[in-house]
Design an enzyme around this catalytic site. Structure first.
Site, PDB file in Angstrom:
ATOM      1  N   HIS A 308       0.844  -1.189   0.000  1.00  0.00           N
ATOM      2  CA  HIS A 308       0.000   0.000   0.000  1.00  0.00           C
ATOM      3  C   HIS A 308       0.879   1.239   0.000  1.00  0.00           C
ATOM      4  O   HIS A 308       1.943   1.228   0.622  1.00  0.00           O
ATOM      5  CB  HIS A 308      -0.918   0.012   1.237  1.00  0.00           C
ATOM      6  CG  HIS A 308      -2.056   0.959   1.073  1.00  0.00           C
ATOM      7  ND1 HIS A 308      -1.955   2.284   1.423  1.00  0.00           N
ATOM      8  CD2 HIS A 308      -3.293   0.789   0.538  1.00  0.00           C
ATOM      9  CE1 HIS A 308      -3.097   2.880   1.131  1.00  0.00           C
ATOM     10  NE2 HIS A 308      -3.918   2.000   0.589  1.00  0.00           N
ATOM     11  N   ASP A 366      -7.829  -5.705   0.070  1.00  0.00           N
ATOM     12  CA  ASP A 366      -8.292  -6.472  -1.092  1.00  0.00           C
ATOM     13  C   ASP A 366      -7.931  -7.950  -1.007  1.00  0.00           C
ATOM     14  O   ASP A 366      -8.510  -8.773  -1.701  1.00  0.00           O
ATOM     15  CB  ASP A 366      -7.708  -5.887  -2.381  1.00  0.00           C
ATOM     16  CG  ASP A 366      -8.340  -4.543  -2.693  1.00  0.00           C
ATOM     17  OD1 ASP A 366      -9.533  -4.401  -2.430  1.00  0.00           O
ATOM     18  OD2 ASP A 366      -7.627  -3.662  -3.177  1.00  0.00           O
TER      19      ASP A 366
HETATM   20  N1  CMC Z   1       4.301  -7.413  -5.003  1.00  0.00           N
HETATM   21  C1  CMC Z   1       5.639  -7.373  -5.164  1.00  0.00           C
HETATM   22  N2  CMC Z   1       6.391  -6.281  -4.992  1.00  0.00           N
HETATM   23  C2  CMC Z   1       5.760  -5.146  -4.664  1.00  0.00           C
HETATM   24  C3  CMC Z   1       4.370  -5.103  -4.474  1.00  0.00           C
HETATM   25  C4  CMC Z   1       3.634  -6.291  -4.651  1.00  0.00           C
HETATM   26  N3  CMC Z   1       2.305  -6.304  -4.482  1.00  0.00           N
HETATM   27  N4  CMC Z   1       3.999  -3.847  -4.157  1.00  0.00           N
HETATM   28  C5  CMC Z   1       5.109  -3.115  -4.126  1.00  0.00           C
HETATM   29  N5  CMC Z   1       6.182  -3.893  -4.438  1.00  0.00           N
HETATM   30  C6  CMC Z   1       7.591  -3.480  -4.453  1.00  0.00           C
HETATM   31  C7  CMC Z   1       7.895  -2.678  -5.720  1.00  0.00           C
HETATM   32  O1  CMC Z   1       8.363  -3.498  -6.770  1.00  0.00           O
HETATM   33  C8  CMC Z   1       8.931  -1.714  -5.229  1.00  0.00           C
HETATM   34  O2  CMC Z   1      10.173  -2.396  -5.179  1.00  0.00           O
HETATM   35  P1  CMC Z   1      11.546  -1.579  -5.475  1.00  0.00           P
HETATM   36  O3  CMC Z   1      11.661  -0.558  -4.378  1.00  0.00           O
HETATM   37  O4  CMC Z   1      12.593  -2.648  -5.409  1.00  0.00           O
HETATM   38  O5  CMC Z   1      11.393  -0.971  -6.831  1.00  0.00           O
HETATM   39  C9  CMC Z   1       8.527  -1.422  -3.778  1.00  0.00           C
HETATM   40  O6  CMC Z   1       7.778  -2.574  -3.360  1.00  0.00           O
HETATM   41  C10 CMC Z   1       7.662  -0.171  -3.631  1.00  0.00           C
HETATM   42  O7  CMC Z   1       6.595  -0.261  -4.563  1.00  0.00           O
HETATM   43  P2  CMC Z   1       5.912   0.992  -5.254  1.00  0.00           P
HETATM   44  O8  CMC Z   1       5.257   0.541  -6.520  1.00  0.00           O
HETATM   45  O9  CMC Z   1       6.879   2.132  -5.347  1.00  0.00           O
HETATM   46  O10 CMC Z   1       4.815   1.379  -4.191  1.00  0.00           O
HETATM   47  P3  CMC Z   1       3.553   2.274  -4.451  1.00  0.00           P
HETATM   48  O11 CMC Z   1       3.275   2.959  -3.165  1.00  0.00           O
HETATM   49  O12 CMC Z   1       3.717   3.120  -5.654  1.00  0.00           O
HETATM   50  O13 CMC Z   1       2.418   1.192  -4.787  1.00  0.00           O
HETATM   51  C11 CMC Z   1       0.603  -0.296  -4.639  1.00  0.00           C
HETATM   52  C12 CMC Z   1       1.416   0.798  -3.918  1.00  0.00           C
HETATM   53  C13 CMC Z   1      -0.642  -0.616  -3.805  1.00  0.00           C
HETATM   54  C14 CMC Z   1       0.103   0.249  -5.998  1.00  0.00           C
HETATM   55  C15 CMC Z   1       1.480  -1.548  -4.841  1.00  0.00           C
HETATM   56  O14 CMC Z   1       1.898  -2.058  -3.593  1.00  0.00           O
HETATM   57  C16 CMC Z   1       0.785  -2.647  -5.653  1.00  0.00           C
HETATM   58  O15 CMC Z   1       0.828  -2.596  -6.889  1.00  0.00           O
HETATM   59  N6  CMC Z   1       0.129  -3.637  -4.952  1.00  0.00           N
HETATM   60  C17 CMC Z   1      -0.627  -4.663  -5.649  1.00  0.00           C
HETATM   61  C18 CMC Z   1      -1.983  -4.109  -6.020  1.00  0.00           C
HETATM   62  C19 CMC Z   1      -2.910  -3.978  -4.824  1.00  0.00           C
HETATM   63  O16 CMC Z   1      -3.049  -4.884  -4.027  1.00  0.00           O
HETATM   64  N7  CMC Z   1      -3.596  -2.801  -4.747  1.00  0.00           N
HETATM   65  C20 CMC Z   1      -4.596  -2.545  -3.718  1.00  0.00           C
HETATM   66  C21 CMC Z   1      -4.214  -1.444  -2.786  1.00  0.00           C
HETATM   67  S1  CMC Z   1      -5.283  -1.352  -1.353  1.00  0.00           S
HETATM   68  C22 CMC Z   1      -6.856  -0.945  -1.975  1.00  0.00           C
HETATM   69  C23 CMC Z   1      -6.901   0.364  -2.680  1.00  0.00           C
HETATM   70  O17 CMC Z   1      -6.471   1.377  -2.120  1.00  0.00           O
HETATM   71  O18 CMC Z   1      -7.401   0.404  -3.807  1.00  0.00           O
END
Ligand code: CMC
Length: 431
Positions: A308, A366
């Site tokens: 998140h 989720d």
């Molecule tokens: N699986 C594997 N690696 C992950 C994941 C994941 N689900 N989420 C983040 N990472 C890694 C990412 O690759 C990055 O690694 P590095 O620093 O080595 O590049 C690090 O963690 C930080 O990720 P980020 O993409 O910069 O984080 P963000 O804050 O931009 O993204 C997120 C947040 C929710 C979009 C992301 O965690 C994700 O894509 N999760 C899966 C989708 C999901 O479950 N979304 C629902 C969120 S809760 C309900 C809502 O609010 O809608």
């Protein structure tokens, strides 16, 4: 707007600027950079708004390190245990918990608006049967402005209020209709003797041919899902609603924009994507393969339902949702389901794995909501529409707050331009 508690000095070349600092009720201080371009001739660069407050708000607060979510100051755990969705709607919209009489009046108003214009039935029939219910919802909610144009004047507080009530009251009806249409069953009219969540279940699962009695435990679980998703600060879909609304667009158009944004798999679409992922993994022995994929920098795969932007400790909604999932599975006698086994084992491994622990990637809301919804009998395509119907009150509350905010301006971000500088057009034979 919070009081300024001092200022920060910023020097750019020979120019020194005083940037006011505001202290929120809780949370980090906020630097006011509104004069930055006019006085310093620079923009800020912040893709994804990771450090940028685009508005001030009194509705919801998240402390990502503590794993805390407050609606109007009240912790989500207390609301989930003691309140119910319509009371939470009142709280989000009007700022305070209702008195007994206020609750009755609000419930009556919402209940009296649950039916949709009969002509909307024809509108639904224009969609292909196999349309995703989110696609149908974006279209139908946007079309509400064509059916209810007596509540689209955003300058009129009474029309704003009517639009808010209409949206909250009709969105479960629209989501249920999208579902019924997709499975080829007749639409079920709302039943005003049922509560908000029970009525939604009834509209989804009843058929004219026989009686359907709503199970109170399932209705309670559905109500909890609604409360847990009701609002979440300035997330992507809420910011979309605000941005759409900042131009003066009508509330139905703004909420349709929010639904469109929510659909993405990184946001509300994650609940569907998560269950599909659990099914694709299929059996516990394949989990390591998927964990390896999630860690591989060259593989775009992510574990859906994990991580998140704001929560870096745990997602408090996930904690409550997990309890609800256990209750619902127990009630329905589901203990041995393969998807559930994969989910439990994946959760265990990810919570111990160095990659997930060091990046603070915890199961989010989720991860568990899909498990409950599937157990209740919803197909995966309905998961995100249920998120959308639950979040509608948050979008509406934030939209109303924005419209009444004297600091509000049309949203118009700047950019870091990296394209070609000015150049002259050349004729095709000279290219
Ligand atoms: N699986 C594997 N690696 C992950 C994941 C994941 N689900 N989420 C983040 N990472 C890694 C990412 O690759 C990055 O690694 P590095 O620093 O080595 O590049 C690090 O963690 C930080 O990720 P980020 O993409 O910069 O984080 P963000 O804050 O931009 O993204 C997120 C947040 C929710 C979009 C992301 O965690 C994700 O894509 N999760 C899966 C989708 C999901 O479950 N979304 C629902 C969120 S809760 C309900 C809502 O609010 O809608």
């Amino acid at each position: 707007m919070a009081e300024s508690k001092g200022s920060a000095q910023l020097t750019i070349g020979n120019t020194s600027l005083d940037l006011p600092i505001y202290s929120p009720t809780v949370g980090p201080d906020v630097l006011d950079i509104r004069k930055l371009y006019a006085q310093g001739d620079v923009f800020t660069y912040d893709p994804g708004f990771t450090s940028t407050a685009a508005c001030s708000s009194t509705i919801t607060y998240i402390d990502g390190d503590k794993g805390e979510l407050l609606y109007r100051g009240y912790p989500i755990e207390q609301l989930a245990a003691q309140s119910h969705h319509l009371e939470v709607c009142y709280l989000l919209l009007y700022g305070e918990l209702p008195s007994a009489q206020q609750m009755i009046d609000f419930e009556t108003r919402v209940t009296r608006h649950t039916m949709v214009h009969e002509q909307m039935h024809n509108f639904f029939r224009g969609f292909r049967r196999d349309a995703h219910p989110m696609a149908t919802m974006v279209g139908v909610v946007g079309a509400m402005s064509a059916f209810y144009h007596d509540s689209t004047d955003i300058e009129d507080p009474w029309q704003r209020e009517v639009a808010a009530i209409r949206l909250i009251a009709k969105i479960p009806t629209i989501a249920a209709m999208a579902y019924k249409y997709s499975i080829g069953q007749p639409f079920v009219y709302p039943k005003n003797s049922l509560d908000y969540a029970g009525n939604f279940l009834h509209m989804c699962f009843a058929v004219p041919a026989e009686d359907y009695v709503v199970d109170p435990i399932l209705a309670k679980a559905m109500d909890r899902i609604m409360m847990l998703h009701a609002d979440h600060e300035q997330n992507a879909s809420t910011s979309t609603v605000r941005l759409a609304g900042s131009s003066g667009a009508n509330p139905f158009a703004c909420i349709a924009a929010g639904i469109a944004c929510l659909w993405g798999p990184a946001h509300g679409g994650a609940n569907q994507a998560c269950l599909e992922m659990l099914r694709e993994i299929g059996t516990v022995d394949r989990i390591p393969e998927y964990i390896a994929k999630a860690k591989d920098k060259n593989d775009p795969f992510r574990l859906m339902g994990f991580g998140h932007r704001v929560y870096k400790n745990f997602d408090p909604r996930a904690k409550v949702m997990k309890e609800s999932a256990d209750e619902v599975l127990e009630l329905l006698g589901i203990h041995d389901n393969e998807t559930l086994k994969v989910a439990k084992e994946l959760e265990r491994i990810a919570l111990e794995d160095e990659y997930f622990v060091s990046k603070k990637l915890y199961p989010n809301v989720d991860f568990y909501s899909g498990i409950i919804l599937e157990a209740m009998g919803f197909p995966t395509a309905m998961f995100t529409p249920i998120f959308a119907l639950s979040r509608t009150v948050g979008w509406v509350a934030q939209w109303k707050e924005m419209v009444g905010d004297s600091d509000q301006k049309i949203g118009r971000p700047r950019q870091l331009y990296t394209g070609a500088p000015r150049r002259d057009y050349s004729d095709v034979e000279n290219r």
